[in-house]
Design a protein around this motif. Structure first.
Motif, PDB file in Angstrom:
ATOM      1  N   ILE A 115       0.857  -1.174   0.000  1.00 12.43           N
ATOM      2  CA  ILE A 115       0.000   0.000   0.000  1.00 12.43           C
ATOM      3  C   ILE A 115       0.892   1.223   0.000  1.00 12.43           C
ATOM      4  CG2 ILE A 115      -0.222  -0.054   2.532  1.00 12.43           C
ATOM      5  CD1 ILE A 115      -3.005   1.201   2.179  1.00 12.43           C
ATOM      6  N   GLY A 116       0.525   2.235  -0.796  1.00 12.26           N
ATOM      7  CA  GLY A 116       1.315   3.450  -0.858  1.00 12.26           C
ATOM      8  C   GLY A 116       0.442   4.669  -1.035  1.00 12.26           C
ATOM      9  N   LEU A 117       0.877   5.784  -0.468  1.00 13.47           N
ATOM     10  CA  LEU A 117       0.181   7.064  -0.585  1.00 13.47           C
ATOM     11  C   LEU A 117       1.172   8.104  -1.069  1.00 13.47           C
ATOM     12  CD1 LEU A 117      -2.290   8.925  -0.103  1.00 13.47           C
ATOM     13  CD2 LEU A 117      -1.435   9.256   2.234  1.00 13.47           C
ATOM     14  N   GLU A 118       0.794   8.819  -2.122  1.00  8.51           N
ATOM     15  CA  GLU A 118       1.587   9.945  -2.612  1.00  8.51           C
ATOM     16  C   GLU A 118       0.695  11.172  -2.600  1.00  8.51           C
ATOM     17  OE1 GLU A 118       5.024  10.869  -5.885  1.00  8.51           O
ATOM     18  OE2 GLU A 118       3.796   9.063  -6.096  1.00  8.51           O
ATOM     19  N   SER A 119       1.175  12.231  -1.960  1.00  8.79           N
ATOM     20  CA  SER A 119       0.321  13.397  -1.743  1.00  8.79           C
ATOM     21  C   SER A 119       1.101  14.676  -1.990  1.00  8.79           C
ATOM     22  CB  SER A 119      -0.210  13.389  -0.301  1.00  8.79           C
ATOM     23  OG  SER A 119      -1.069  14.484  -0.060  1.00  8.79           O
ATOM     24  N   GLY A 120       0.478  15.570  -2.754  1.00  7.66           N
ATOM     25  CA  GLY A 120       1.048  16.880  -2.999  1.00  7.66           C
ATOM     26  C   GLY A 120      -0.054  17.917  -3.059  1.00  7.66           C
ATOM     27  N   ASP A 121       0.283  19.126  -3.485  1.00 10.57           N
ATOM     28  CA  ASP A 121      -0.682  20.215  -3.533  1.00 10.57           C
ATOM     29  C   ASP A 121      -1.800  19.881  -4.519  1.00 10.57           C
ATOM     30  OD1 ASP A 121      -1.927  22.645  -3.240  1.00 10.57           O
ATOM     31  OD2 ASP A 121      -0.558  23.715  -4.583  1.00 10.57           O
ATOM     32  N   GLY A 122      -3.012  19.659  -3.996  1.00  9.90           N
ATOM     33  CA  GLY A 122      -4.164  19.394  -4.842  1.00  9.90           C
ATOM     34  C   GLY A 122      -4.283  17.978  -5.332  1.00  9.90           C
ATOM     35  N   LEU A 123      -3.459  17.042  -4.837  1.00  9.77           N
ATOM     36  CA  LEU A 123      -3.495  15.674  -5.332  1.00  9.77           C
ATOM     37  C   LEU A 123      -3.219  14.681  -4.214  1.00  9.77           C
ATOM     38  CD1 LEU A 123      -3.576  13.598  -7.661  1.00  9.77           C
ATOM     39  CD2 LEU A 123      -1.107  13.916  -7.860  1.00  9.77           C
ATOM     40  N   SER A 124      -4.035  13.629  -4.138  1.00  6.98           N
ATOM     41  CA  SER A 124      -3.790  12.504  -3.246  1.00  6.98           C
ATOM     42  C   SER A 124      -3.987  11.231  -4.045  1.00  6.98           C
ATOM     43  CB  SER A 124      -4.758  12.535  -2.055  1.00  6.98           C
ATOM     44  OG  SER A 124      -4.548  11.406  -1.224  1.00  6.98           O
ATOM     45  N   SER A 157      -6.139   1.773  -7.495  1.00  2.00           N
ATOM     46  CA  SER A 157      -5.699   3.150  -7.307  1.00  2.00           C
ATOM     47  C   SER A 157      -6.886   4.073  -7.070  1.00  2.00           C
ATOM     48  CB  SER A 157      -4.908   3.641  -8.530  1.00  2.00           C
ATOM     49  OG  SER A 157      -3.787   2.824  -8.745  1.00  2.00           O
ATOM     50  N   ARG A 158      -6.718   4.974  -6.123  1.00  2.00           N
ATOM     51  CA  ARG A 158      -7.722   5.990  -5.810  1.00  2.00           C
ATOM     52  C   ARG A 158      -7.093   7.358  -6.000  1.00  2.00           C
ATOM     53  NH1 ARG A 158     -13.209   6.813  -5.456  1.00  2.00           N
ATOM     54  NH2 ARG A 158     -13.721   8.387  -3.886  1.00  2.00           N
ATOM     55  N   VAL A 159      -7.597   8.114  -6.968  1.00  2.00           N
ATOM     56  CA  VAL A 159      -7.082   9.436  -7.277  1.00  2.00           C
ATOM     57  C   VAL A 159      -8.064  10.478  -6.759  1.00  2.00           C
ATOM     58  CG1 VAL A 159      -6.330  10.999  -9.104  1.00  2.00           C
ATOM     59  CG2 VAL A 159      -6.009   8.531  -9.372  1.00  2.00           C
ATOM     60  N   ASP A 160      -7.566  11.466  -6.019  1.00  2.03           N
ATOM     61  CA  ASP A 160      -8.383  12.562  -5.501  1.00  2.03           C
ATOM     62  C   ASP A 160      -7.673  13.869  -5.811  1.00  2.03           C
ATOM     63  OD1 ASP A 160      -9.922  14.369  -4.143  1.00  2.03           O
ATOM     64  OD2 ASP A 160      -9.803  13.370  -2.195  1.00  2.03           O
ATOM     65  N   THR A 161      -8.283  14.670  -6.688  1.00  2.00           N
ATOM     66  CA  THR A 161      -7.711  15.965  -7.048  1.00  2.00           C
ATOM     67  C   THR A 161      -8.398  17.119  -6.332  1.00  2.00           C
ATOM     68  OG1 THR A 161      -9.203  16.346  -8.915  1.00  2.00           O
ATOM     69  CG2 THR A 161      -7.202  15.044  -9.337  1.00  2.00           C
ATOM     70  N   GLY A 162      -9.318  16.797  -5.426  1.00  7.30           N
ATOM     71  CA  GLY A 162     -10.110  17.836  -4.785  1.00  7.30           C
ATOM     72  C   GLY A 162     -11.422  18.041  -5.509  1.00  7.30           C
ATOM     73  N   ALA A 163     -11.348  18.235  -6.823  1.00  6.56           N
ATOM     74  CA  ALA A 163     -12.562  18.415  -7.618  1.00  6.56           C
ATOM     75  C   ALA A 163     -13.077  17.098  -8.186  1.00  6.56           C
ATOM     76  CB  ALA A 163     -12.299  19.398  -8.760  1.00  6.56           C
ATOM     77  N   VAL A 164     -12.187  16.129  -8.377  1.00  7.15           N
ATOM     78  CA  VAL A 164     -12.535  14.862  -9.015  1.00  7.15           C
ATOM     79  C   VAL A 164     -11.956  13.712  -8.205  1.00  7.15           C
ATOM     80  CG1 VAL A 164     -12.373  13.479 -11.127  1.00  7.15           C
ATOM     81  CG2 VAL A 164     -12.495  15.971 -11.288  1.00  7.15           C
ATOM     82  N   GLU A 165     -12.730  12.643  -8.036  1.00  7.64           N
ATOM     83  CA  GLU A 165     -12.269  11.412  -7.416  1.00  7.64           C
ATOM     84  C   GLU A 165     -12.540  10.256  -8.374  1.00  7.64           C
ATOM     85  OE1 GLU A 165     -13.955  10.791  -3.593  1.00  7.64           O
ATOM     86  OE2 GLU A 165     -13.238  12.693  -2.765  1.00  7.64           O
ATOM     87  N   GLU A 166     -11.593   9.321  -8.487  1.00  8.42           N
ATOM     88  CA  GLU A 166     -11.767   8.211  -9.415  1.00  8.42           C
ATOM     89  C   GLU A 166     -10.996   6.996  -8.936  1.00  8.42           C
ATOM     90  OE1 GLU A 166     -13.807   7.911 -12.758  1.00  8.42           O
ATOM     91  OE2 GLU A 166     -13.496   6.337 -11.296  1.00  8.42           O
ATOM     92  N   ASN A 167     -11.477   5.795  -9.341  1.00 10.88           N
ATOM     93  CA  ASN A 167     -10.823   4.530  -9.025  1.00 10.88           C
ATOM     94  C   ASN A 167     -10.387   3.844 -10.315  1.00 10.88           C
ATOM     95  OD1 ASN A 167     -11.634   4.910  -6.321  1.00 10.88           O
ATOM     96  ND2 ASN A 167     -13.551   3.851  -6.693  1.00 10.88           N
ATOM     97  N   ASP A 168      -9.277   3.100 -10.241  1.00 13.91           N
ATOM     98  CA  ASP A 168      -8.859   2.303 -11.389  1.00 13.91           C
ATOM     99  C   ASP A 168      -7.798   1.309 -10.942  1.00 13.91           C
ATOM    100  OD1 ASP A 168      -8.820   1.341 -13.954  1.00 13.91           O
ATOM    101  OD2 ASP A 168      -8.560   3.296 -14.880  1.00 13.91           O
ATOM    102  N   PHE A 169      -7.257   0.532 -11.911  1.00 14.29           N
ATOM    103  CA  PHE A 169      -6.218  -0.458 -11.652  1.00 14.29           C
ATOM    104  C   PHE A 169      -5.014  -0.179 -12.542  1.00 14.29           C
ATOM    105  CE2 PHE A 169     -10.023  -2.580 -10.199  1.00 14.29           C
ATOM    106  CZ  PHE A 169      -9.601  -3.259  -9.063  1.00 14.29           C
TER     107      PHE A 169
END
Length: 213
Positions: A115-124, A157-169
């Motif tokens: 499991i890994g988390l990468e986080s920056g300004d406006g992105l998780s 993978s779970r992408v969160d940009t603040g405005a958009v959230e999405e799942n994929d592989f």
């Protein structure tokens, strides 16, 4: 894939970047054979590609025969086409030795999960899933040993940009080798291919060194 749209949105959120953060946990670094019971290792690694310069430190421990655990932390620096983006990286994994060349198998086989988390300004970006690694020790120059390995992960993978959230592989493929540098000291080098991402078929290279203690 829907992920193309989502990561494109993430790129816009990150100051107009033309490339996204890669959806992967941060590297294999080790062959299939786990550390011996009560073993400890610490290593430092650098990863680079056309858009990325990343640094990761890893601590690996073993509390049970045939099983070890890794803990990773570091930073990624992405070239966003005029405004660089820095992310923090945290991850963990475990690995179990499912088959051993010493016991008659063709190769060592390790299975596990990460499991890994990468986080920056406006992105998780959260990635997790199972992994498989195969390797076989070899000799070079009579005494020096090296261990080629290949690993494949299947990551949700779970992408969160603040405005958009999405799942994929995605399915990161890593091909590399360990080199025995002397008592308690090993180097690693690996090539990484990000499979299953039509927006960025990423290719990167990572290398580093680790020591037991």
């Amino acid at each position: 894939m829907r992920r193309c749209i989502v990561i494109a949105a993430a790129a816009l959120a990150l100051a107009g970047s033309s490339e996204p953060v890669a959806a992967q946990v941060f590297g294999q670094f080790n062959a299939a054979r786990p550390l011996p019971m009560n073993g400890h290792e610490f290593g430092g690694y650098v990863e680079f590609s056309e858009i990325l310069l990343g640094f990761v430190g890893q601590l690996r421990l073993s509390f049970h025969p045939g099983v070890d655990f890794g803990f990773q932390g570091g930073l990624g620096r992405y070239d966003s086409g005029g405004s660089d983006v820095t992310t923090a990286r945290l991850g963990t994994d475990f690995k179990y030795l499912a088959a051993s060349a010493e016991q008659g198998a063709a190769v060592d086989v390790g299975v596990g999960a990460a499991i890994g988390l990468e986080s920056g300004d406006g992105l998780s970006l959260l990635s997790l899933g199972p992994s498989l690694v195969v390797s076989r020790p070899a000799a070079a120059g009579g005494s020096q040993r090296f261990t080629p390995y290949a690993s494949l992960a299947l990551l949700f993978s779970r992408v969160d940009t603040g405005a958009v959230e999405e799942n994929d592989f995605s399915a990161p493929l890593r091909i590399g080798t360990e080199i025995d540098m002397g008592p308690g000291l090993r180097a690693s080098a690996e090539l990484r291919l990000l499979i299953g991402d039509t927006f960025q078929d990423g290719v990167s290279f990572a290398t580093g060194i680790r020591t037991s203690f």
